[in-house]
Design an enzyme around this catalytic site. Sequence first.
Site, PDB file in Angstrom:
ATOM      1  N   ASN A  32     -40.205  -7.783   4.188  1.00 40.60           N
ATOM      2  CA  ASN A  32     -39.347  -6.603   4.056  1.00 40.60           C
ATOM      3  C   ASN A  32     -38.865  -6.068   5.149  1.00 40.60           C
ATOM      4  O   ASN A  32     -37.809  -5.197   4.950  1.00 40.60           O
ATOM      5  CB  ASN A  32     -40.613  -5.485   3.502  1.00 40.60           C
ATOM      6  CG  ASN A  32     -40.014  -4.031   3.471  1.00 40.60           C
ATOM      7  OD1 ASN A  32     -39.169  -3.640   2.855  1.00 40.60           O
ATOM      8  ND2 ASN A  32     -40.664  -3.537   4.502  1.00 40.60           N
ATOM      9  N   TYR A  66     -25.349  -7.431   9.436  1.00 39.35           N
ATOM     10  CA  TYR A  66     -26.395  -7.004   8.472  1.00 39.35           C
ATOM     11  C   TYR A  66     -25.725  -7.904   7.201  1.00 39.35           C
ATOM     12  O   TYR A  66     -26.671  -8.420   6.619  1.00 39.35           O
ATOM     13  CB  TYR A  66     -26.213  -5.667   8.396  1.00 39.35           C
ATOM     14  CG  TYR A  66     -27.325  -5.041   7.096  1.00 39.35           C
ATOM     15  CD1 TYR A  66     -28.526  -5.089   7.440  1.00 39.35           C
ATOM     16  CD2 TYR A  66     -26.928  -4.811   5.881  1.00 39.35           C
ATOM     17  CE1 TYR A  66     -29.539  -4.617   6.411  1.00 39.35           C
ATOM     18  CE2 TYR A  66     -27.789  -4.230   4.832  1.00 39.35           C
ATOM     19  CZ  TYR A  66     -29.069  -4.162   5.274  1.00 39.35           C
ATOM     20  OH  TYR A  66     -29.950  -3.868   4.259  1.00 39.35           O
TER      21      TYR A  66
HETATM   22  N1  LIG Z   1     -32.800   1.898   3.056  1.00 39.63           N
HETATM   23  C1  LIG Z   1     -31.832   1.480   2.326  1.00 39.63           C
HETATM   24  O1  LIG Z   1     -31.033   2.262   1.637  1.00 39.63           O
HETATM   25  C2  LIG Z   1     -31.612  -0.121   2.049  1.00 39.63           C
HETATM   26  C3  LIG Z   1     -30.796  -0.737   1.196  1.00 39.63           C
HETATM   27  C4  LIG Z   1     -30.730  -1.847   1.051  1.00 39.63           C
HETATM   28  C5  LIG Z   1     -31.701  -2.737   1.732  1.00 39.63           C
HETATM   29  N2  LIG Z   1     -32.628  -2.410   2.455  1.00 39.63           N
HETATM   30  C6  LIG Z   1     -33.887  -3.193   2.977  1.00 39.63           C
HETATM   31  O2  LIG Z   1     -35.081  -2.878   2.558  1.00 39.63           O
HETATM   32  C7  LIG Z   1     -35.741  -2.999   3.659  1.00 39.63           C
HETATM   33  C8  LIG Z   1     -36.846  -1.925   4.082  1.00 39.63           C
HETATM   34  O3  LIG Z   1     -36.038  -0.858   4.606  1.00 39.63           O
HETATM   35  P1  LIG Z   1     -36.214   0.476   4.745  1.00 39.63           P
HETATM   36  O4  LIG Z   1     -35.165   1.281   4.492  1.00 39.63           O
HETATM   37  O5  LIG Z   1     -37.738   0.766   4.642  1.00 39.63           O
HETATM   38  O6  LIG Z   1     -36.128   0.659   6.576  1.00 39.63           O
HETATM   39  P2  LIG Z   1     -36.828   1.552   7.441  1.00 39.63           P
HETATM   40  O7  LIG Z   1     -37.527   2.983   7.091  1.00 39.63           O
HETATM   41  O8  LIG Z   1     -35.874   1.619   8.659  1.00 39.63           O
HETATM   42  O9  LIG Z   1     -37.969   0.812   7.836  1.00 39.63           O
HETATM   43  C9  LIG Z   1     -37.855  -0.673   8.433  1.00 39.63           C
HETATM   44  C10 LIG Z   1     -39.247  -1.345   8.874  1.00 39.63           C
HETATM   45  O10 LIG Z   1     -38.996  -2.623   9.619  1.00 39.63           O
HETATM   46  C11 LIG Z   1     -39.843  -2.604  10.651  1.00 39.63           C
HETATM   47  N3  LIG Z   1     -39.231  -3.333  11.791  1.00 39.63           N
HETATM   48  C12 LIG Z   1     -37.831  -2.951  12.141  1.00 39.63           C
HETATM   49  N4  LIG Z   1     -37.726  -3.961  13.176  1.00 39.63           N
HETATM   50  C13 LIG Z   1     -38.800  -4.474  13.526  1.00 39.63           C
HETATM   51  C14 LIG Z   1     -39.179  -5.298  14.316  1.00 39.63           C
HETATM   52  N5  LIG Z   1     -38.124  -5.937  15.377  1.00 39.63           N
HETATM   53  N6  LIG Z   1     -40.241  -6.004  14.371  1.00 39.63           N
HETATM   54  C15 LIG Z   1     -41.292  -5.743  13.527  1.00 39.63           C
HETATM   55  N7  LIG Z   1     -41.071  -4.949  12.565  1.00 39.63           N
HETATM   56  C16 LIG Z   1     -39.623  -4.253  12.520  1.00 39.63           C
HETATM   57  C17 LIG Z   1     -40.263  -1.144  10.952  1.00 39.63           C
HETATM   58  O11 LIG Z   1     -41.374  -1.070  11.662  1.00 39.63           O
HETATM   59  P3  LIG Z   1     -41.666  -0.739  13.380  1.00 39.63           P
HETATM   60  O12 LIG Z   1     -40.613   0.024  13.676  1.00 39.63           O
HETATM   61  O13 LIG Z   1     -43.057  -0.127  13.210  1.00 39.63           O
HETATM   62  O14 LIG Z   1     -41.708  -1.967  13.817  1.00 39.63           O
HETATM   63  C18 LIG Z   1     -40.276  -0.625   9.844  1.00 39.63           C
HETATM   64  O15 LIG Z   1     -41.627  -0.578   9.063  1.00 39.63           O
HETATM   65  C19 LIG Z   1     -35.136  -3.662   4.851  1.00 39.63           C
HETATM   66  O16 LIG Z   1     -35.317  -5.301   4.772  1.00 39.63           O
HETATM   67  C20 LIG Z   1     -33.591  -3.283   4.527  1.00 39.63           C
HETATM   68  O17 LIG Z   1     -32.549  -4.144   5.002  1.00 39.63           O
HETATM   69  C21 LIG Z   1     -32.709  -0.908   2.757  1.00 39.63           C
END
Ligand SMILES: NC(=O)c1ccc[n+]([C@@H]2O[C@H](COP(=O)([O-])OP(=O)(O)OC[C@H]3O[C@@H](n4cnc5c(N)ncnc54)[C@H](OP(=O)(O)O)[C@@H]3O)[C@@H](O)[C@H]2O)c1
Length: 252
Positions: free
Chosen positions: A87, A154
């Site tokens: 994720n 991305y």
């Molecule tokens: N939000 C949206 O609108 C959206 C839309 C489409 C797809 N997505 C996808 O949904 C998924 C979850 O996104 P989200 O919106 O929940 O993002 P988020 O709130 O920014 O959370 C991102 C998560 O990824 C972890 N992460 C980031 N870089 C990392 C690294 N180098 N090593 C280990 N962990 C890392 C962060 O943990 P730490 O900072 O603690 O390391 C955090 O737990 C992602 O794959 C994203 O591409 C999101």
Amino acid sequence: MKYAIITGASKGLGEAIAKRLIQEQIAVVSVSRTENEEIKSLAIKQGIDYKHLSCNLSLEKEVQEVFMEIAHCIFQKDPEEILLFNNAGVIDPIQKVGNLDQTPIISNIQVNLIAPILITNLFFNKAQLTNTKVTVVNVSSGAAIRSIEGWSVYCSSKAGLNMFTQTAALEQAELETSNKIIAFSPGVMDTNMQETIRSSSVEAFKDLEQFKEYKEKNMLLKADVVANALVDLVLSGEVESGKVYNIKDLLK
Ligand SMILES: NC(=O)c1ccc[n+]([C@@H]2O[C@H](COP(=O)([O-])OP(=O)(O)OC[C@H]3O[C@@H](n4cnc5c(N)ncnc54)[C@H](OP(=O)(O)O)[C@@H]3O)[C@@H](O)[C@H]2O)c1
């Protein structure tokens, strides 16, 4: 007992998936750079096996070491099923091609694409040796199939993740394993990733105003609504391996 490994469980969608799985009495291993104390407290309250491992998914060596340790611990417990949620994701760099910096390009591909490939490869390998069922969910994006100006890296990483998912699913079917692998597009959610998007510049990201409007007009999906729909699908036993699921179809 079922075990779930969730990358990026410290925030956003990953946090919501972890909380729901703990409510479902599923043991959770959380992997990210920081730990979420609320998840830890919830697991203790529910009496659920929970562990957090710190890992920077942009560093290949850390990914190999941490996931070897996780696999070693979980497979020896003879689990009923392993659920792997790839994720964690990053949106940066938001910039036009020609103005991109090198380091964020590499980090993005490492976190969004290479880490899920390495982890899935390791878990399918161990599954073969132990006859354990592994279900992999690769969290993708609509940006995998739609070009968005300013998001070239991305979009590319998520397109690659979809193709990896589809190819691995074909192989598992051919091998007649019980493993399943899907991609999941979660829609536009109200998480930190959207804050990062809104803090970019219109010079780098043409659609900035539209994304600001999503927030202002309360059009963003709540992470727990998305997580519940995804977990319902995964626990239903009806997962169609190789499919790229879209949240829109699950919330109908
Ligand atoms: N939000 C949206 O609108 C959206 C839309 C489409 C797809 N997505 C996808 O949904 C998924 C979850 O996104 P989200 O919106 O929940 O993002 P988020 O709130 O920014 O959370 C991102 C998560 O990824 C972890 N992460 C980031 N870089 C990392 C690294 N180098 N090593 C280990 N962990 C890392 C962060 O943990 P730490 O900072 O603690 O390391 C955090 O737990 C992602 O794959 C994203 O591409 C999101």
